[in-house]
Scaffold this motif. Structure first.
Motif, PDB file in Angstrom:
ATOM      1  N   LEU A  43      47.035 -59.893  80.707  1.00  0.00           N
ATOM      2  CA  LEU A  43      48.117 -59.395  81.562  1.00  0.00           C
ATOM      3  C   LEU A  43      49.477 -59.575  80.888  1.00  0.00           C
ATOM      4  O   LEU A  43      50.349 -58.706  80.986  1.00  0.00           O
ATOM      5  N   ILE A  44      49.663 -60.683  80.208  1.00  0.00           N
ATOM      6  CA  ILE A  44      50.910 -60.905  79.471  1.00  0.00           C
ATOM      7  C   ILE A  44      51.066 -59.849  78.377  1.00  0.00           C
ATOM      8  O   ILE A  44      52.135 -59.243  78.209  1.00  0.00           O
ATOM      9  N   ASN A  68      51.854 -56.433  79.928  1.00  0.00           N
ATOM     10  CA  ASN A  68      53.256 -56.323  80.353  1.00  0.00           C
ATOM     11  C   ASN A  68      54.188 -56.143  79.164  1.00  0.00           C
ATOM     12  O   ASN A  68      55.138 -55.359  79.224  1.00  0.00           O
ATOM     13  N   ARG A  69      53.908 -56.841  78.070  1.00  0.00           N
ATOM     14  CA  ARG A  69      54.723 -56.678  76.860  1.00  0.00           C
ATOM     15  C   ARG A  69      54.596 -55.255  76.320  1.00  0.00           C
ATOM     16  O   ARG A  69      55.591 -54.606  75.988  1.00  0.00           O
ATOM     17  N   ALA A 107      53.736 -52.593  78.002  1.00  0.00           N
ATOM     18  CA  ALA A 107      54.344 -51.671  78.964  1.00  0.00           C
ATOM     19  C   ALA A 107      55.856 -51.604  78.761  1.00  0.00           C
ATOM     20  O   ALA A 107      56.440 -50.508  78.781  1.00  0.00           O
ATOM     21  N   ARG A 108      56.487 -52.754  78.563  1.00  0.00           N
ATOM     22  CA  ARG A 108      57.942 -52.752  78.308  1.00  0.00           C
ATOM     23  C   ARG A 108      58.265 -51.951  77.052  1.00  0.00           C
ATOM     24  O   ARG A 108      59.220 -51.174  77.023  1.00  0.00           O
ATOM     25  N   ARG A 156      57.710 -48.158  77.679  1.00  0.00           N
ATOM     26  CA  ARG A 156      58.794 -47.645  78.536  1.00  0.00           C
ATOM     27  C   ARG A 156      60.107 -47.557  77.760  1.00  0.00           C
ATOM     28  O   ARG A 156      60.881 -46.617  77.956  1.00  0.00           O
ATOM     29  N   GLU A 160      54.675 -44.315  83.593  1.00  0.00           N
ATOM     30  CA  GLU A 160      53.369 -44.616  84.183  1.00  0.00           C
ATOM     31  C   GLU A 160      52.922 -43.494  85.098  1.00  0.00           C
ATOM     32  O   GLU A 160      53.740 -42.920  85.828  1.00  0.00           O
ATOM     33  N   SER A 166      50.114 -45.015  89.393  1.00  0.00           N
ATOM     34  CA  SER A 166      50.437 -46.384  89.820  1.00  0.00           C
ATOM     35  C   SER A 166      49.933 -46.690  91.231  1.00  0.00           C
ATOM     36  O   SER A 166      49.718 -47.849  91.566  1.00  0.00           O
ATOM     37  N   TYR A 170      46.611 -48.551  91.098  1.00  0.00           N
ATOM     38  CA  TYR A 170      46.554 -49.780  90.305  1.00  0.00           C
ATOM     39  C   TYR A 170      46.300 -51.006  91.183  1.00  0.00           C
ATOM     40  O   TYR A 170      45.556 -51.906  90.809  1.00  0.00           O
ATOM     41  N   ASN A 208      46.738 -51.236  77.570  1.00  0.00           N
ATOM     42  CA  ASN A 208      47.359 -51.667  78.810  1.00  0.00           C
ATOM     43  C   ASN A 208      46.346 -51.631  79.937  1.00  0.00           C
ATOM     44  O   ASN A 208      45.310 -50.971  79.844  1.00  0.00           O
ATOM     45  N   ARG A 226      47.487 -50.583  82.797  1.00  0.00           N
ATOM     46  CA  ARG A 226      48.048 -49.457  83.530  1.00  0.00           C
ATOM     47  C   ARG A 226      47.849 -48.194  82.695  1.00  0.00           C
ATOM     48  O   ARG A 226      47.504 -48.275  81.523  1.00  0.00           O
TER      49      ARG A 226
END
Length: 173
Positions: free
Chosen positions: A19-20, A23-24, A26-27, A30, A36, A39, A42, A99, A101
């Motif tokens: 998950l970490i 998220n990294r 995904a940032r 983006r 995305e 969503s 999700y 990811n 997502r």
């Protein structure tokens, strides 16, 4: 029971690390203009996995199960461990695109290296193996059946069609 808690601890730490990483990634996507899709579903994926772990813990702790076969845990546990190698091959092959997502980076091409040369959705194969093999390792048969079927339905009816939509969205400038 100590083996169960050791495995659960390792798997839960693994999921937290993923998950970490997600998220990294995904940032990063983006920040490059990615966005995305899907969503709305999700939360159901997250709920399915959360309920899977709670169900597995409850079913194992609630009853002292007897394996259907002597050493009946060996094959499912080996399958689970081997699936982890495929999981990390997927993560490494996708790199920054991996990811939990569905993220679209316009103009990017679908990844076709690693296990993605052979299968369209190898990470979902991993998840399917895990949702079946981990409970079978500890004789949690109801959890194995219920969550394998729920996951298959969610993937086939919702998630994979959304990902196919994302593949076509990538091609747009």
């Amino acid at each position: 029971m100590a083996f169960f808690w050791l495995v659960m601890g390792v798997v839960l730490l693994q999921r937290l690390g993923e998950l970490i990483l997600a998220n990294r990634n995904a940032r990063l996507i983006r920040s490059l203009g990615g966005y995305e899709i899907g969503s709305d579903h999700y939360k159901y994926i997250v709920l399915l996995h959360l309920l899977f772990f709670l169900s597995l813990i409850w079913e194992v702790v609630a009853g002292q199960k007897v394996p259907l076969l002597p050493n009946g845990w060996l094959f499912p546990f080996t399958s689970f461990v081997l699936a982890q190698f495929l999981r990390y091959w997927c993560i490494i092959s996708l790199g920054r695109h991996w990811n939990t997502r569905i993220l679209v980076l316009p103009g990017s091409k679908p990844v076709r290296r690693g296990p993605y040369r052979f299968l369209r959705h190898p990470n979902y194969l991993v998840v399917g193996i895990e949702l079946l093999a981990l409970p079978l390792t500890f004789q949690a048969y109801a959890t194995a059946i219920l969550f394998t079927l729920l996951n298959a339905w969610l993937l086939l009816k919702v998630r994979i069609p959304m990902e196919q939509q994302a593949v076509y969205a990538r091609r747009e400038p």
